[in-house]
Design a protein around this motif. Structure first.
Motif, PDB file in Angstrom:
ATOM      1  N   THR A 241      89.510  35.567  24.841  1.00 15.30           N
ATOM      2  CA  THR A 241      90.875  36.086  24.777  1.00 15.30           C
ATOM      3  C   THR A 241      91.799  34.896  25.018  1.00 15.30           C
ATOM      4  OG1 THR A 241      91.248  36.517  27.139  1.00 15.30           O
ATOM      5  CG2 THR A 241      90.025  38.192  25.919  1.00 15.30           C
ATOM      6  N   VAL A 242      93.099  35.149  25.086  1.00 14.85           N
ATOM      7  CA  VAL A 242      94.040  34.054  25.358  1.00 14.85           C
ATOM      8  C   VAL A 242      93.797  33.432  26.733  1.00 14.85           C
ATOM      9  CG1 VAL A 242      95.850  34.884  23.826  1.00 14.85           C
ATOM     10  CG2 VAL A 242      95.751  35.736  26.170  1.00 14.85           C
ATOM     11  N   GLU A 243      93.104  34.165  27.614  1.00 13.87           N
ATOM     12  CA  GLU A 243      92.831  33.648  28.963  1.00 13.87           C
ATOM     13  C   GLU A 243      91.614  32.743  29.024  1.00 13.87           C
ATOM     14  OE1 GLU A 243      92.970  36.670  32.156  1.00 13.87           O
ATOM     15  OE2 GLU A 243      93.498  38.074  30.556  1.00 13.87           O
ATOM     16  N   GLY A 244      90.775  32.759  27.995  1.00 11.61           N
ATOM     17  CA  GLY A 244      89.538  31.984  28.029  1.00 11.61           C
ATOM     18  C   GLY A 244      88.388  32.803  27.473  1.00 11.61           C
ATOM     19  N   GLY A 245      87.198  32.605  28.045  1.00 16.10           N
ATOM     20  CA  GLY A 245      86.040  33.312  27.522  1.00 16.10           C
ATOM     21  C   GLY A 245      85.083  33.789  28.583  1.00 16.10           C
ATOM     22  N   LEU A 246      84.302  34.818  28.245  1.00 19.86           N
ATOM     23  CA  LEU A 246      83.230  35.331  29.098  1.00 19.86           C
ATOM     24  C   LEU A 246      81.934  35.290  28.296  1.00 19.86           C
ATOM     25  CD1 LEU A 246      84.682  38.551  30.821  1.00 19.86           C
ATOM     26  CD2 LEU A 246      84.260  36.330  31.888  1.00 19.86           C
ATOM     27  N   PHE A 247      80.868  34.815  28.947  1.00 21.60           N
ATOM     28  CA  PHE A 247      79.590  34.673  28.263  1.00 21.60           C
ATOM     29  C   PHE A 247      78.463  35.193  29.157  1.00 21.60           C
ATOM     30  CE2 PHE A 247      82.510  31.412  26.866  1.00 21.60           C
ATOM     31  CZ  PHE A 247      82.424  31.487  25.482  1.00 21.60           C
ATOM     32  N   ASN A 248      77.505  35.865  28.530  1.00 24.39           N
ATOM     33  CA  ASN A 248      76.330  36.346  29.237  1.00 24.39           C
ATOM     34  C   ASN A 248      75.197  36.508  28.221  1.00 24.39           C
ATOM     35  OD1 ASN A 248      74.334  37.616  30.706  1.00 24.39           O
ATOM     36  ND2 ASN A 248      75.725  39.030  31.751  1.00 24.39           N
ATOM     37  N   PRO A 249      74.148  35.673  28.300  1.00 21.87           N
ATOM     38  CA  PRO A 249      73.057  35.766  27.319  1.00 21.87           C
ATOM     39  C   PRO A 249      72.329  37.107  27.352  1.00 21.87           C
ATOM     40  CG  PRO A 249      72.462  34.321  29.159  1.00 21.87           C
ATOM     41  CD  PRO A 249      73.907  34.618  29.298  1.00 21.87           C
ATOM     42  N   ASP A 250      72.429  37.830  28.475  1.00 28.03           N
ATOM     43  CA  ASP A 250      71.790  39.138  28.590  1.00 28.03           C
ATOM     44  C   ASP A 250      72.683  40.271  28.083  1.00 28.03           C
ATOM     45  OD1 ASP A 250      69.563  37.952  29.840  1.00 28.03           O
ATOM     46  OD2 ASP A 250      70.601  37.985  31.783  1.00 28.03           O
ATOM     47  N   GLY A 251      73.912  39.934  27.713  1.00 27.47           N
ATOM     48  CA  GLY A 251      74.852  40.940  27.226  1.00 27.47           C
ATOM     49  C   GLY A 251      75.868  41.333  28.277  1.00 27.47           C
ATOM     50  N   LEU A 252      77.126  41.372  27.898  1.00 27.18           N
ATOM     51  CA  LEU A 252      78.197  41.800  28.804  1.00 27.18           C
ATOM     52  C   LEU A 252      78.192  43.322  28.918  1.00 27.18           C
ATOM     53  CD1 LEU A 252      80.950  39.497  27.270  1.00 27.18           C
ATOM     54  CD2 LEU A 252      80.043  39.253  29.590  1.00 27.18           C
ATOM     55  N   ASN A 253      78.600  43.814  30.082  1.00 26.76           N
ATOM     56  CA  ASN A 253      78.770  45.255  30.249  1.00 26.76           C
ATOM     57  C   ASN A 253      80.120  45.620  29.620  1.00 26.76           C
ATOM     58  OD1 ASN A 253      79.445  47.874  31.223  1.00 26.76           O
ATOM     59  ND2 ASN A 253      77.984  47.627  32.892  1.00 26.76           N
ATOM     60  N   VAL A 254      80.082  46.020  28.363  1.00 27.47           N
ATOM     61  CA  VAL A 254      81.310  46.213  27.586  1.00 27.47           C
ATOM     62  C   VAL A 254      82.158  47.348  28.144  1.00 27.47           C
ATOM     63  CG1 VAL A 254      82.207  46.893  25.323  1.00 27.47           C
ATOM     64  CG2 VAL A 254      80.399  45.176  25.491  1.00 27.47           C
ATOM     65  N   ASN A 255      81.536  48.427  28.569  1.00 25.37           N
ATOM     66  CA  ASN A 255      82.316  49.545  29.107  1.00 25.37           C
ATOM     67  C   ASN A 255      83.116  49.130  30.336  1.00 25.37           C
ATOM     68  OD1 ASN A 255      81.469  51.386  27.154  1.00 25.37           O
ATOM     69  ND2 ASN A 255      79.652  51.985  28.320  1.00 25.37           N
ATOM     70  N   GLN A 256      82.489  48.385  31.232  1.00 29.98           N
ATOM     71  CA  GLN A 256      83.208  47.902  32.416  1.00 29.98           C
ATOM     72  C   GLN A 256      84.274  46.883  32.028  1.00 29.98           C
ATOM     73  OE1 GLN A 256      80.609  46.490  35.515  1.00 29.98           O
ATOM     74  NE2 GLN A 256      79.515  48.443  35.707  1.00 29.98           N
ATOM     75  N   LEU A 257      83.936  46.018  31.070  1.00 36.19           N
ATOM     76  CA  LEU A 257      84.894  45.001  30.636  1.00 36.19           C
ATOM     77  C   LEU A 257      86.127  45.639  29.993  1.00 36.19           C
ATOM     78  CD1 LEU A 257      85.641  42.042  30.220  1.00 36.19           C
ATOM     79  CD2 LEU A 257      84.279  42.063  28.110  1.00 36.19           C
ATOM     80  N   LEU A 258      85.923  46.678  29.202  1.00 38.06           N
ATOM     81  CA  LEU A 258      87.047  47.364  28.574  1.00 38.06           C
ATOM     82  C   LEU A 258      87.968  47.980  29.619  1.00 38.06           C
ATOM     83  CD1 LEU A 258      85.199  49.125  25.609  1.00 38.06           C
ATOM     84  CD2 LEU A 258      86.932  47.342  25.410  1.00 38.06           C
ATOM     85  N   LYS A 259      87.389  48.633  30.618  1.00 32.59           N
ATOM     86  CA  LYS A 259      88.208  49.204  31.703  1.00 32.59           C
ATOM     87  C   LYS A 259      88.981  48.108  32.423  1.00 32.59           C
ATOM     88  CE  LYS A 259      85.113  53.124  32.621  1.00 32.59           C
ATOM     89  NZ  LYS A 259      84.161  53.723  33.590  1.00 32.59           N
ATOM     90  N   HIS A 260      88.320  46.984  32.652  1.00 32.40           N
ATOM     91  CA  HIS A 260      88.924  45.852  33.351  1.00 32.40           C
ATOM     92  C   HIS A 260      90.116  45.305  32.569  1.00 32.40           C
ATOM     93  CE1 HIS A 260      88.685  42.346  36.108  1.00 32.40           C
ATOM     94  NE2 HIS A 260      89.117  41.662  35.048  1.00 32.40           N
ATOM     95  N   VAL A 261      89.889  45.040  31.281  1.00 29.71           N
ATOM     96  CA  VAL A 261      90.931  44.435  30.444  1.00 29.71           C
ATOM     97  C   VAL A 261      92.087  45.404  30.203  1.00 29.71           C
ATOM     98  CG1 VAL A 261      91.415  43.532  28.130  1.00 29.71           C
ATOM     99  CG2 VAL A 261      89.356  42.812  29.340  1.00 29.71           C
ATOM    100  N   ARG A 262      91.759  46.673  29.966  1.00 24.91           N
ATOM    101  CA  ARG A 262      92.796  47.648  29.630  1.00 24.91           C
ATOM    102  C   ARG A 262      93.646  48.068  30.818  1.00 24.91           C
ATOM    103  NH1 ARG A 262      88.944  51.024  25.324  1.00 24.91           N
ATOM    104  NH2 ARG A 262      89.115  49.465  23.659  1.00 24.91           N
TER     105      ARG A 262
END
Length: 422
Positions: A241-262
């Motif tokens: 995003t404009v803030e930078g990046g998040l990386f995880n070879p095992d996969g990000l927890n998208v549901n938690q990330l969406l709640k966090h970002v939104r």
């Protein structure tokens, strides 16, 4: 990145396509120029009583196949060439999806982050007033784009309606549900990207479940694409995003990330096992674009994949969620390296397809349910994929060229049938 002339890039692709198609010279020349362009001055009173004058554009690239359709963006980097390029891409996108629209685009040079909600409303209403002569439900139907949203469309619709003396919900799409919007529009582009990604993985014989995806841009398109792809079993291993990046070879927890970002929380505060946070956007993008993943999904700005970084890309497939994220020189490198690109005018057509549905509903004053919207979206966008794929296989060209052959052919045929006035 971002210094390429977007309109020249579009023309280069058109010229390449015209040569392959042996397109009529006169029609080729006709398609190299927008049919109508409007530049407007937008003076508005700021909250401190000063008056700022902004510059805006509305370009109607081609309307041979129907009324024009295209978003409105508010951004400091808006240029006339960029708006022309995006209007041309909308022309091809609508033709690929086979919906009865021409292509348009609008933009205002401004920084929304430095403006209050009241200033944005005054800007929107004045901009709408200035382009009023060329928009309308049978002329040109704006929609949201970069840094515009449902509220922006509500103001545009209200301004147009006040000037006509009655409510005209069909003048824009991407409206709030309460004033004629449609369910499914907010996530339509991201859902369309998911449908196309799933079909592309199937075609290239890559298992959907467990496939790895890196997403550049986690806004309206990227975030919804991440959500829908996760539901299908994909692993989102990196986002920027404009803030930078998040990386995880095992996969990000998208549901938690969406709640966090939104909820507006900073990316740096997102926590989880094996997560790497890269605060610098340039470094984050460089890392993300070079990840060894099944799918790279650029869903941010134009001209992100260039001749400077195309050799660093290790993805098996690129699916373009953004408009024009790959330059022609980068395309050549990717073709040579055997990395298929599913082009923007196909991959991100979900938004304009559902905008078309909303427009139809507004004209008929009859609402479809969300299930019908999504079923029809799937049917149209996968039908477009199959049509492009057929040309790709028959003519032995890359997917972008195949999509252009389909789109330019449809627009050219409409021009031939209509003839030249007078």
């Amino acid at each position: 990145m971002g210094k390429e002339n977007s309109f020249q890039n579009v023309l280069n692709q058109l010229d390449k396509t015209a040569e392959i198609m042996n397109l009529n010279h006169n029609i080729h020349n006709f398609l190299r120029k927008p049919q109508r362009s409007l530049e407007v001055s937008i003076p508005i009173r700021m909250d401190d009583e000063s008056i700022n004058v902004y510059e805006g554009y509305r370009v109607q690239y081609n309307y041979a196949r129907g009324p024009c359709k295209g978003g409105v963006r508010y951004h400091p980097s808006v240029t006339y060439d960029e708006i022309k390029a995006l209007a041309a891409l909308m022309t091809w996108k609508c033709a690929v999806a086979d919906i009865p629209y021409g292509g348009a685009k609008g933009g205002v040079i401004c920084n929304t982050k430095e403006m209050s909600i009241c200033e944005l409303e005054r800007l929107t209403r004045r901009y709408t007033y200035m382009i009023l002569p060329i928009i309308g439900p049978e002329k040109d139907i704006p929609a949201p784009d970069l840094y515009t949203n449902e509220q922006t469309m509500a103001w545009m619709m209200d301004t147009y309606s006040m000037m006509t003396g009655y409510s005209v919900p069909g003048v824009v799409t991407g409206k709030p549900l309460e004033i004629g919007g449609t369910k499914g529009r907010s996530y339509a582009t991201g859902k369309g990207v998911m449908f196309i990604t799933r079909r592309a993985l199937e075609y290239y014989k890559i298992p959907l479940k467990g496939s790895t995806v890196a997403i550049q841009g986690f806004g309206k398109v990227g975030s919804y694409a991440a959500e829908f792809l996760t539901e299908k079993g994909c692993k989102i291993v990196g986002i920027t995003t404009v803030e930078g990046g998040l990386f995880n070879p095992d996969g990000l927890n998208v549901n938690q990330l969406l709640k966090h970002v939104r909820t507006g929380k900073p990316l740096s505060e997102f926590e989880g096992k094996n997560i790497e946070y890269v605060p610098n956007l340039e470094k984050a993008n460089k890392q993300l674009l070079s990840m060894d993943v099944d799918v790279l999904l650029p869903a941010a700005m134009e001209n992100q994949i260039t001749h400077e970084n195309a050799n660093d890309i290790e993805a098996k497939i690129i699916v373009e969620g953004a408009n024009a994220p790959t330059t022609p020189k980068a395309d050549e490198i990717l073709i040579d390296r055997g990395i298929p690109v599913i082009p923007d005018i196909l991959a991100n057509a979900g938004g304009v397809i559902v905008s078309y549905f909303e427009w139809v509903m507004s004209l008929q004053a009859f609402l479809w349910n969300e299930r019908d919207v999504n079923l029809r979206l799937k049917q149209l966008i996968l039908g477009a994929f199959d049509s492009v794929l057929s040309i790709h296989e028959k003519k032995k060209v890359d997917m972008r060229t195949a999509a252009y052959i389909l789109a330019v052919g449809r627009v050219a045929r409409a021009i031939e049938l209509r003839g030249l006035f007078p």
